[in-house]
Motif scaffolding. Structure first.
Motif, PDB file in Angstrom:
ATOM      1  N   ARG A 111     -10.171   5.947   0.623  1.00 54.78           N
ATOM      2  CA  ARG A 111      -9.821   7.353   0.713  1.00 54.78           C
ATOM      3  C   ARG A 111      -8.586   7.595   1.579  1.00 54.78           C
ATOM      4  O   ARG A 111      -7.719   8.399   1.233  1.00 54.78           O
ATOM      5  N   THR A 112      -8.505   6.925   2.724  1.00 53.52           N
ATOM      6  CA  THR A 112      -7.373   7.162   3.620  1.00 53.52           C
ATOM      7  C   THR A 112      -6.049   6.819   2.950  1.00 53.52           C
ATOM      8  O   THR A 112      -5.047   7.528   3.125  1.00 53.52           O
ATOM      9  N   ASP A 113      -6.036   5.748   2.166  1.00 62.33           N
ATOM     10  CA  ASP A 113      -4.808   5.362   1.462  1.00 62.33           C
ATOM     11  C   ASP A 113      -4.470   6.348   0.356  1.00 62.33           C
ATOM     12  O   ASP A 113      -3.295   6.659   0.118  1.00 62.33           O
ATOM     13  N   ILE A 114      -5.485   6.833  -0.346  1.00 57.52           N
ATOM     14  CA  ILE A 114      -5.249   7.807  -1.417  1.00 57.52           C
ATOM     15  C   ILE A 114      -4.651   9.096  -0.848  1.00 57.52           C
ATOM     16  O   ILE A 114      -3.679   9.641  -1.390  1.00 57.52           O
ATOM     17  N   GLU A 115      -5.208   9.589   0.248  1.00 56.95           N
ATOM     18  CA  GLU A 115      -4.699  10.822   0.843  1.00 56.95           C
ATOM     19  C   GLU A 115      -3.279  10.643   1.354  1.00 56.95           C
ATOM     20  O   GLU A 115      -2.435  11.542   1.218  1.00 56.95           O
ATOM     21  N   ARG A 158       2.555  11.671   0.455  1.00 57.11           N
ATOM     22  CA  ARG A 158       3.909  11.126   0.350  1.00 57.11           C
ATOM     23  C   ARG A 158       4.575  11.510  -0.968  1.00 57.11           C
ATOM     24  O   ARG A 158       5.756  11.853  -1.007  1.00 57.11           O
ATOM     25  N   MET A 159       3.813  11.462  -2.065  1.00 55.76           N
ATOM     26  CA  MET A 159       4.374  11.654  -3.397  1.00 55.76           C
ATOM     27  C   MET A 159       4.288  13.096  -3.901  1.00 55.76           C
ATOM     28  O   MET A 159       4.763  13.394  -4.996  1.00 55.76           O
ATOM     29  N   GLY A 160       3.672  13.982  -3.137  1.00 51.77           N
ATOM     30  CA  GLY A 160       3.575  15.372  -3.578  1.00 51.77           C
ATOM     31  C   GLY A 160       2.520  15.599  -4.638  1.00 51.77           C
ATOM     32  O   GLY A 160       2.659  16.479  -5.484  1.00 51.77           O
ATOM     33  N   PRO A 205       0.800  -1.232   0.000  1.00 48.36           N
ATOM     34  CA  PRO A 205       0.000   0.000   0.000  1.00 48.36           C
ATOM     35  C   PRO A 205       0.832   1.281   0.000  1.00 48.36           C
ATOM     36  O   PRO A 205       0.292   2.369   0.106  1.00 48.36           O
ATOM     37  N   GLU A 206       2.158   1.124  -0.110  1.00 48.07           N
ATOM     38  CA  GLU A 206       3.023   2.305  -0.060  1.00 48.07           C
ATOM     39  C   GLU A 206       3.041   3.087  -1.365  1.00 48.07           C
ATOM     40  O   GLU A 206       3.211   4.308  -1.370  1.00 48.07           O
ATOM     41  N   VAL A 248       3.024   8.889 -14.537  1.00 45.45           N
ATOM     42  CA  VAL A 248       2.052   9.816 -15.120  1.00 45.45           C
ATOM     43  C   VAL A 248       1.730  10.924 -14.120  1.00 45.45           C
ATOM     44  O   VAL A 248       1.728  12.113 -14.458  1.00 45.45           O
ATOM     45  N   ALA A 249       1.461  10.539 -12.868  1.00 47.44           N
ATOM     46  CA  ALA A 249       1.136  11.529 -11.843  1.00 47.44           C
ATOM     47  C   ALA A 249       2.272  12.517 -11.648  1.00 47.44           C
ATOM     48  O   ALA A 249       2.048  13.715 -11.434  1.00 47.44           O
ATOM     49  N   ASP A 250       3.516  12.030 -11.722  1.00 49.59           N
ATOM     50  CA  ASP A 250       4.675  12.911 -11.569  1.00 49.59           C
ATOM     51  C   ASP A 250       4.753  13.958 -12.672  1.00 49.59           C
ATOM     52  O   ASP A 250       5.361  15.016 -12.492  1.00 49.59           O
TER      53      ASP A 250
END
Length: 298
Positions: free
Chosen positions: A172-176, A181-183, A137-138, A147-149
């Motif tokens: 939701r908690t994992d997404i947030e 973490r990834m900016g 889950p990290e 892509v997100a970067d």
């Protein structure tokens, strides 16, 4: 040549003929004086240096001239080809979305219409972040993370009446947590709760869907995946797959589509809506346009 190779050639020459002269020829061919070898090596090195220098100068000339004058023309052809493809997209049929879909967002339950956030167009990227994905889950899927970067600040898309969102099956908690973490805090990210991904071809592989709304009616206008998804991330690539495009006057769009002058709508991502900053930017853009009048706009 190594001593073993010389020895083998010598033996082959001796075995191939009964004459002792053959072996003598081989030995005379390979056992030369060190002075002669050094002289030949220096000559070869000088010849290589001249060739490398000529190749370097030729390369520099090609760069300065645009590879013999061909590359700039090819680049323009490619640019115009992309423009023509985007123009075709703007003429594709809109497919009505009749089914109702539900997502979980920062404010709770949300419909597909809610994802537009009041804007005319919506782009949804199916990002794989959920149990079973490598990194969970990290981390999200490594490709989706790349892509997100690359995603430009969504404020520029918002200025063209377009909303970009990511959608995954993670809670939701994992997404947030992942976004922090990834900016990626500036990317709106929703949880898929039904068959949306399967219905739009992204249940097993990444992809980007484009939608438009007419009042409360939603239409799917485009879909891109596989290598086509690799180009996504910048403002222009996203706008070019939408039904309305960049909405600039130079574009070949159907009559009645919204269009404004290029450059003049651009702002710093934190200054959209600031009239004073907008006036300064507009003044600079118009000075630049006046200075470049008569130049090639492509």
């Amino acid at each position: 040549m190594c001593p073993a190779c010389i020895a083998n050639i010598t033996l082959m020459a001796v075995g191939a003929t009964s004459s002792g002269g053959a072996a003598a020829f081989v030995l005379s061919k390979f056992y030369r004086s060190s002075k002669q070898i050094k002289t030949e090596n220096n000559q070869n090195e000088n010849q290589r240096s001249r060739k490398e220098k000529e190749a370097d100068e030729s390369s520099q000339n090609r760069v300065a001239e645009g590879v013999g004058g061909c590359a700039p023309a090819t680049e323009k052809e490619l640019t115009h080809g992309r423009d023509a493809l985007a123009a075709e997209r703007r003429r594709m049929p809109w497919l009505a979305v009749e089914k109702k879909y539900e997502f979980e967002g920062p404010k709770g339950k949300a419909s597909l219409l809610d994802l537009f956030d009041g804007r005319r167009q919506l782009i949804v990227y199916r990002a794989f972040f959920e149990p079973g994905v490598v990194g969970w889950p990290e981390h999200a899927c490594v490709g989706c993370s790349m892509v997100a970067d690359q995603v430009a600040h969504p404020a520029h898309l918002n200025a063209r009446d377009t909303t970009l969102v990511f959608a995954s099956r993670a809670p939701r908690t994992d997404i947030e947590r992942l976004k922090a973490r990834m900016g990626w805090q500036f990317i709106p990210w929703y949880t898929i709760t039904d068959g949306f991904d399967k219905d739009f071809g992204v249940d097993e592989w990444h992809g980007t869907n484009a939608f438009i709304r007419d009042g409360d009616r939603v239409f799917r206008t485009y879909f891109i995946n596989n290598r086509g998804d690799e180009q996504m991330g910048n403002t222009w690539s996203y706008l070019d797959i939408t039904a309305l495009g960049r909405q600039e006057e130079w574009e070949d769009s159907p009559e009645g589509f919204p269009q404004t002058l290029p450059y003049e709508w651009w702002r710093w991502h934190d200054e959209y809506g600031n009239d004073e900053a907008s006036a300064k930017v507009l003044e600079q853009v118009r000075r630049g346009r006046a200075a470049a009048a008569g130049g090639d706009a492509t």
